[in-house]
Every structure is written in C-alpha cells, then in structure tokens.
Design a protein around this motif. Structure first.
Motif, mmCIF file in Angstrom:
data_model
loop_
_atom_site.group_PDB
_atom_site.id
_atom_site.type_symbol
_atom_site.label_atom_id
_atom_site.label_comp_id
_atom_site.label_asym_id
_atom_site.label_seq_id
_atom_site.Cartn_x
_atom_site.Cartn_y
_atom_site.Cartn_z
ATOM 1 N N LEU A 27 0.834 -1.211 0.000
ATOM 2 C CA LEU A 27 0.000 0.000 0.000
ATOM 3 C C LEU A 27 0.866 1.258 0.000
ATOM 4 C CD1 LEU A 27 -2.841 -0.965 2.498
ATOM 5 C CD2 LEU A 27 -3.112 -0.467 0.069
ATOM 6 N N PHE A 28 1.955 1.223 0.774
ATOM 7 C CA PHE A 28 2.839 2.383 0.828
ATOM 8 C C PHE A 28 3.507 2.616 -0.539
ATOM 9 C CE2 PHE A 28 6.865 4.530 1.836
ATOM 10 C CZ PHE A 28 6.342 5.648 2.479
ATOM 11 N N GLU A 29 3.928 1.542 -1.192
ATOM 12 C CA GLU A 29 4.541 1.682 -2.514
ATOM 13 C C GLU A 29 3.544 2.220 -3.537
ATOM 14 O OE1 GLU A 29 6.163 -2.128 -3.429
ATOM 15 O OE2 GLU A 29 7.907 -1.850 -2.129
ATOM 16 N N GLU A 30 2.278 1.753 -3.451
ATOM 17 C CA GLU A 30 1.237 2.255 -4.344
ATOM 18 C C GLU A 30 1.009 3.748 -4.122
ATOM 19 O OE1 GLU A 30 -0.868 0.870 -6.766
ATOM 20 O OE2 GLU A 30 0.540 -0.809 -6.766
ATOM 21 N N MET A 31 1.060 4.163 -2.848
ATOM 22 C CA MET A 31 0.834 5.578 -2.546
ATOM 23 C C MET A 31 2.011 6.422 -3.073
ATOM 24 S SD MET A 31 0.298 7.569 1.058
ATOM 25 C CE MET A 31 2.026 7.566 1.407
ATOM 26 N N THR A 32 3.238 5.945 -2.851
ATOM 27 C CA THR A 32 4.391 6.722 -3.311
ATOM 28 C C THR A 32 4.484 6.743 -4.836
ATOM 29 O OG1 THR A 32 5.801 4.788 -3.024
ATOM 30 C CG2 THR A 32 5.749 6.385 -1.224
ATOM 31 N N ALA A 33 3.942 5.714 -5.490
ATOM 32 C CA ALA A 33 3.960 5.685 -6.956
ATOM 33 C C ALA A 33 2.898 6.613 -7.546
ATOM 34 C CB ALA A 33 3.743 4.260 -7.457
ATOM 35 N N GLY A 34 1.960 7.058 -6.721
ATOM 36 C CA GLY A 34 0.927 7.979 -7.189
ATOM 37 C C GLY A 34 -0.351 7.281 -7.610
ATOM 38 N N ASN A 35 -0.440 5.983 -7.469
ATOM 39 C CA ASN A 35 -1.650 5.250 -7.832
ATOM 40 C C ASN A 35 -2.717 5.314 -6.743
ATOM 41 O OD1 ASN A 35 -0.316 4.531 -10.142
ATOM 42 N ND2 ASN A 35 0.307 2.525 -9.352
ATOM 43 N N LEU A 36 -2.332 5.739 -5.534
ATOM 44 C CA LEU A 36 -3.233 5.749 -4.379
ATOM 45 C C LEU A 36 -3.090 7.083 -3.668
ATOM 46 C CD1 LEU A 36 -5.017 3.442 -3.235
ATOM 47 C CD2 LEU A 36 -3.195 2.916 -1.661
#
Length: 146
Positions: A27-36
């Motif tokens: 979830l953290f990686e998704e958020m940092t990637a801008g998808n979340l």
C-alpha cells in the motif's frame, strides 16, 4: 501432540502478521507511486488494522485453535481453576490457623481476667475459706493463662 498444535497456531499467526506487513508495504509503494491517494492509503491501513484485530480476537483465535484441535483459552481457564482450588485450600488452612490462634488468645485473655478477679477476691476475703478458695482459683487461672 499439543506442542505441534501450538506451533501450527503460532505459525498461522506469524503468517497473518507477515501478510499484514507485506500488504502495508505494498500500500505504501502504491501511494508513493501515485496510484493511491493519501486518504485512500489511510482508509486501507485502517481496514487492514481492523482485519488484523478481528483475526487476533479471542473468538477467531479460539476457532483457529479448535480447528487444529487445541483451545488455548480452555487451557488457561483450566489453569485458573487449578490455581483457584490451590489458593482456596491454602487460604482455608491459613484461616484455620488464624482461628485457632485467635481462640487460644481469647482463652488466655479470659483466664487472665478471671485470675485478676479471683486474686482481688482473695485479697478482700483474706483469712477466710472464701479467700482460700479464690486464691486457689486465681492460681489455677494464672497457670491456664500461660
């Protein structure tokens, strides 16, 4: 056999914890990637935390352990019952000892009180048969009070 059941339950719990950590990292990686978005990240983390708390609840843990043939909460309750029986027996013995000591103390006080009474009566009636009788009773009660 219980040892293996306990190990299996602990392994399942470890898998749940590691799975939760892995989901949190994803979830953290998704958020940092801008998808979340940050709000979606917080909501997902709260849902993950709620699912973790539900799985680690007493009901779910008991069901998991019973599925594997062992209930740790039943074992804890059995241990508590065993301790309660032991504590009650020890407390009953202590109360019996205290009651016996209290009874002896009360008898000693009563004998001393009677000894004082008869000693005073012996002084009042000195030289008479009553004085002699009270002196003997006072001596007997002094011996009892020791």
């Amino acid at each position: 056999m219980k040892f293996l059941q306990r190990i299996a339950v602990k392994l399942v719990n470890l898998v749940v914890i590691l799975g939760g950590i892995a989901m949190l990292v994803c979830l953290f990686e998704e958020m940092t990637a801008g998808n979340l978005s940050f709000a979606e990240f917080i909501g997902s983390v709260l849902l993950l935390l709620a699912a973790y708390r539900l799985f680690r609840s007493r009901l779910c843990q008991s069901l998991l352990c019973r599925l594997m043939g062992w209930d740790p909460f039943e074992a804890i309750q059995a241990e508590n019952r065993r301790f309660s029986r032991w504590y009650d027996s020890v407390a009953a013995q202590k109360r019996a000892q205290q009651d016996e000591a209290r009874r002896r103390d009360e008898a000693r006080r009563a004998a001393r009180s009677k000894a004082y009474f008869h000693a005073n009566q012996a002084k009042k009636c000195a030289g008479t048969y009553d004085g002699y009788r009270h002196a003997n009773q006072a001596k007997r009660y002094w011996n009892e009070s020791k």
